[in-house]
Design a protein around this motif. Structure first.
Motif: not given
Length: 205
Positions: A41-45, A50-51, A55-56
């Motif tokens: 699932h490219k969009l989920a990756m 991004t998430l 957090y970084c």
């Protein structure tokens, strides 16, 4: 005859590959199955990357900040976003231009002027305001800063300042930490309550 043999070998090869794939799926753990499904699932990756990046940023907000986000300075209130120059002529030389402010005698508003002749070089891992990295290590190193006698909080305003003269870029990073922490805490509370109530419901029927 040769064509039939070749077709038979191809069919056997495909069957063997399918069998190995099924064995791999049966032997995989639940985490592996979830990861394989996520990778397709490219969009989920993209969302996951991004998430992680957010957090970084939240963890290193103080390190990435150029000024103390809570420190007001009335002399630089409502300063416009500042441009960062990457070259000085043809030479790579990241710098910003000095900004000076004065009170307009007619409108009594503070007016800022850019001095094109005063170029302030930017430095990586420069010293700035003191903070605790990850809440544990006391340091004053920042990703971007300036060398003495200049101070980053008086010279670098990437997104400008608010009415009280606080650096908006640094405040945005600080706000990112708060927002991401709230999201993480809310998910943790939801997970805890869900497991607790689900366990009670399952136990007592």
């Amino acid at each position: 005859m040769a064509e039939n043999t070749s077709a038979l070998e191809g069919a056997l090869s495909q069957a063997a590959e399918a069998s190995r794939s099924e064995e791999r799926i049966y032997a995989a753990s639940q985490w592996q199955l979830m990861w394989w499904r996520l990778r397709r699932h490219k969009l989920a990756m993209i969302a996951g990357i991004t998430l992680i990046a957010f957090y970084c940023v939240a963890l290193g907000a103080d390190f990435l900040s150029t000024s103390d986000p809570t420190q007001p300075e009335a002399q630089r209130g409502l300063l416009s976003p500042q441009r960062i120059y990457l070259f000085d002529g043809w030479m790579p030389s990241p710098h910003v231009l000095a900004v000076s402010g004065k009170r307009d005698p007619i409108t009594f508003q503070r007016v800022y002027e850019v001095d094109p002749d005063t170029k302030i070089p930017l430095r990586l891992f420069a010293r700035g305001f003191e903070y605790k990295f990850l809440g544990l290590i006391t340091t004053d190193r920042h990703l971007i800063g300036v060398d003495a006698p200049y101070k980053a909080e008086d010279t670098i305003f990437i997104l400008g300042t608010d009415l009280q003269g606080r650096d908006l870029f640094s405040r945005l990073l600080s706000a990112t930490r708060i927002s991401m922490t709230i999201g993480l805490v809310s998910v943790a509370i939801t997970l805890f309550l869900g497991v607790l109530l689900g366990g009670i419901s399952g136990y007592y029927g």
